[in-house]
Design an enzyme around this catalytic site. Structure first.
Site, PDB file in Angstrom:
ATOM      1  N   ARG A 128       0.828  -1.222   0.000  1.00 31.92           N
ATOM      2  CA  ARG A 128       0.000   0.000   0.000  1.00 31.92           C
ATOM      3  C   ARG A 128       0.858   1.266   0.000  1.00 31.92           C
ATOM      4  O   ARG A 128       1.930   1.297   0.599  1.00 31.92           O
ATOM      5  CB  ARG A 128      -0.955  -0.030   1.207  1.00 31.92           C
ATOM      6  CG  ARG A 128      -1.904  -1.215   1.131  1.00 31.92           C
ATOM      7  CD  ARG A 128      -2.863  -1.257   2.294  1.00 31.92           C
ATOM      8  NE  ARG A 128      -3.797  -0.145   2.254  1.00 31.92           N
ATOM      9  CZ  ARG A 128      -4.672   0.121   3.208  1.00 31.92           C
ATOM     10  NH1 ARG A 128      -4.718  -0.646   4.280  1.00 31.92           N
ATOM     11  NH2 ARG A 128      -5.493   1.147   3.090  1.00 31.92           N
ATOM     12  N   ASP A 326     -15.392   2.311   3.370  1.00 28.29           N
ATOM     13  CA  ASP A 326     -15.084   0.902   3.645  1.00 28.29           C
ATOM     14  C   ASP A 326     -16.278  -0.014   3.376  1.00 28.29           C
ATOM     15  O   ASP A 326     -16.161  -1.239   3.515  1.00 28.29           O
ATOM     16  CB  ASP A 326     -14.641   0.739   5.103  1.00 28.29           C
ATOM     17  CG  ASP A 326     -13.278   1.386   5.358  1.00 28.29           C
ATOM     18  OD1 ASP A 326     -12.500   1.536   4.399  1.00 28.29           O
ATOM     19  OD2 ASP A 326     -13.001   1.746   6.513  1.00 28.29           O
ATOM     20  N   ARG A 402     -12.596  -7.176   4.727  1.00 26.22           N
ATOM     21  CA  ARG A 402     -13.920  -6.769   4.222  1.00 26.22           C
ATOM     22  C   ARG A 402     -14.319  -7.549   2.969  1.00 26.22           C
ATOM     23  O   ARG A 402     -15.501  -7.736   2.697  1.00 26.22           O
ATOM     24  CB  ARG A 402     -13.963  -5.262   4.001  1.00 26.22           C
ATOM     25  CG  ARG A 402     -13.680  -4.495   5.301  1.00 26.22           C
ATOM     26  CD  ARG A 402     -14.173  -3.079   5.309  1.00 26.22           C
ATOM     27  NE  ARG A 402     -13.498  -2.311   6.348  1.00 26.22           N
ATOM     28  CZ  ARG A 402     -13.797  -2.352   7.656  1.00 26.22           C
ATOM     29  NH1 ARG A 402     -14.781  -3.106   8.087  1.00 26.22           N
ATOM     30  NH2 ARG A 402     -13.122  -1.625   8.521  1.00 26.22           N
TER      31      ARG A 402
HETATM   32  C1  S3P Z   1      -9.597   5.228   8.387  1.00 30.67           C
HETATM   33  C2  S3P Z   1      -9.705   5.953   7.239  1.00 30.67           C
HETATM   34  C3  S3P Z   1     -10.028   5.357   5.934  1.00 30.67           C
HETATM   35  C4  S3P Z   1     -10.584   3.951   6.064  1.00 30.67           C
HETATM   36  C5  S3P Z   1      -9.821   3.119   7.045  1.00 30.67           C
HETATM   37  C6  S3P Z   1      -9.828   3.774   8.419  1.00 30.67           C
HETATM   38  C7  S3P Z   1      -9.253   5.921   9.651  1.00 30.67           C
HETATM   39  O1  S3P Z   1      -8.852   5.294   5.150  1.00 30.67           O
HETATM   40  O2  S3P Z   1     -10.590   3.308   4.804  1.00 30.67           O
HETATM   41  O3  S3P Z   1     -10.367   1.829   7.154  1.00 30.67           O
HETATM   42  O4  S3P Z   1      -9.405   5.342  10.723  1.00 30.67           O
HETATM   43  O5  S3P Z   1      -8.803   7.077   9.568  1.00 30.67           O
HETATM   44  P1  S3P Z   1      -8.394   6.545   4.248  1.00 30.67           P
HETATM   45  O6  S3P Z   1      -8.141   7.666   5.142  1.00 30.67           O
HETATM   46  O7  S3P Z   1      -7.125   6.084   3.587  1.00 30.67           O
HETATM   47  O8  S3P Z   1      -9.511   6.740   3.272  1.00 30.67           O
END
Ligand code: S3P
Length: 442
Positions: A128, A326, A402
């Site tokens: 990632r 998500d 997920r």
């Molecule tokens: C999260 C933000 C989201 C989400 C992740 C949790 C967080 O990611 O997809 O599961 O706790 O701030 P992104 O900020 O990369 O969109």
């Protein structure tokens, strides 16, 4: 190569789901409650913490940097913080497992402390992009050496005092926003994040709750300017973590698509920056009633009663995406069973989650007989109109919790069983998923 340690699991056509469940604590809030408690001076108490692998990775990292963190037998967590500026040099690499949130937020904390930390993770996390946090944190003075492509393993050498920054988010990401705000906690002066598209605001709420000086101003164009005054002193708190709407999502959709179902999900967090799925499913004709709306730990919550419904396909407004980012994998399952066409766009961020969720969902849904087309930034799905899917395939979960849970739900409404190649990743966010499901099938 076959993974010798994988635990495959099959899900097949279900009896109606009936009963009441309480889902575990919110993952985002759980991470933040540990991090901020570990930076407060004194003892914080956290009830309802999600005890999934991702959050436990955060707990281990905060311990490695000096906090005392204990779980009592009654399930309450007690955290003795080191104070902002007091994080210690970890002796070993911080193992982030599968958790992007742990990695990006902790990189922010380390960036403004006079310590060096190495971050490692599993195969999914190591694929990632971390450039999105490396860029602003390097501007604040951190020295970060990453693997090719800005990936893990990487090393952050913090700078104290760091340089305050005004940073405009190039993508809608609460993780990037939070990384900069957390770096700002130990940075002299004001650190600002400019957020054109609102994302989950748990960091802002909780930083304020712990006593940080944080302001949010929304300009005439709807852009949020979030400013934090650094060298903050955080006061210990007692926190009650509400149930995770992203975990509730699997049972909401399961109850909507399994004929005859009537399920109540207690204590679901409904922060407006997280509640997009409920809105979209209601617009599709989903019978979801909010009961006993109230506040828990500074966050809106309600119990949700969900009954089987004849869903209709819709065009999902891309503006809603950040508030259900998500939840798209499970929405795609709902769409595959709805009547007519569901069109989603503006979802390029899904390609850099625990897996490429557009490609993986399209492939898996096709494998179980759904009609799906993948575009660059979304899926177009023609649903069955409520008829069961053919099923009868093994789905690669790609270490993505997920994806695994979405196809488990699809299996409940398939003629032939749907097998997930490895169910283990579910424990990152929802360790008792299968137990709760079995309880609703009695
Ligand atoms: C999260 C933000 C989201 C989400 C992740 C949790 C967080 O990611 O997809 O599961 O706790 O701030 P992104 O900020 O990369 O969109």
């Amino acid at each position: 190569m076959t993974d010798q340690t994988a635990t495959p699991r099959s899900f097949s056509a279900s009896v109606p789901l009936k009963g009441r469940i309480a889902i575990p604590g919110d993952k985002s809030i759980s991470h933040r409650s540990l991090m901020l408690s570990a930076l407060a001076v004194g003892e914080s108490r956290v009830a309802g913490l999600l005890e999934g692998h991702d959050v436990l990775a955060t707990a281990a990292a905060m311990r490695a940097m000096g906090a005392t963190i204990e779980r009592r037998d009654d399930g309450e967590w007690r955290i003795h913080g080191v104070g902002v500026g007091g994080l210690l040099q970890p002796r070993e690499a911080l193992d982030m497992g599968n958790s992007g949130t742990s990695t990006r937020l902790l990189m922010g904390l380390v960036a403004s402390h006079p310590i060096t930390a190495t971050f490692v993770g599993d195969a999914s996390l190591s694929g990632r992009p971390m450039g999105r946090v490396i860029d602003p944190l390097a501007q604040m003075g951190a020295d970060i050496s990453a693997s090719p492509g800005g990936r893990l393993p990487l090393m952050v050498r913090g700078l104290a005092p760091a340089i305050p920054l005004s940073y405009r988010l190039p993508m809608a990401s609460a993780q990037v926003k939070s990384a900069v705000l957390l770096a700002g906690l130990n940075t002299p002066g004001i650190t600002e994040v400019i957020e054109p598209v609102p994302t989950r605001d748990h960091s802002e709420r909780m930083l304020r709750g712990f006593g940080a000086e944080l302001t949010v101003e929304t300009d005439s164009g709807g852009t949020r300017h979030i400013r934090i005054r650094g060298e903050a002193e955080l006061r210990p708190q007692t926190i009650v973590v509400p149930g995770d709407p992203s975990s509730a999502a699997f049972f909401i959709v399961a109850a909507l698509v399994v004929p005859g179902s009537d399920v109540t999900i207690a204590n679901v967090g409904l922060n407006p920056t997280r509640a997009g799925l409920v809105e979209v499913l209601q617009a599709m004709g989903g019978n979801i009633t909010l009961l006993d709306a109230r506040e828990v730990g500074g966050e809106p919550v309600a119990d949700l009663r969900v009954r089987h419904s004849n869903l209709k396909g819709i065009a999902v407004d891309p503006a809603v995406a950040p508030s259900m980012i998500d939840e798209f994998p499970i929405l795609f399952v709902a769409a595959a069973l709805a009547e007519g066409r569901t069109v989603t766009t503006g979802l390029d961020e899904l390609r850099v989650k625990e897996s490429d969720r557009l490609a993986v969902m399209a492939a898996g849904l096709k494998a179980i007989g759904a009609r799906v087309e993948e575009s660059e930034d979304g899926l177009v799905i023609d649903g069955t109109g409520g008829d069961p899917l053919p099923g009868g395939a093994t789905i690669a979960g790609h270490l993505d919790h997920r994806i695994c849970m979405s196809f488990a739900v699809a299996g409940l409404v398939s003629k032939a069983p749907v097998t997930i190649d490895d169910i283990a990743p579910v424990a990152t966010s929802f360790p008792n998923f299968e137990t709760l499901l079995a309880g609703l099938q009695q």
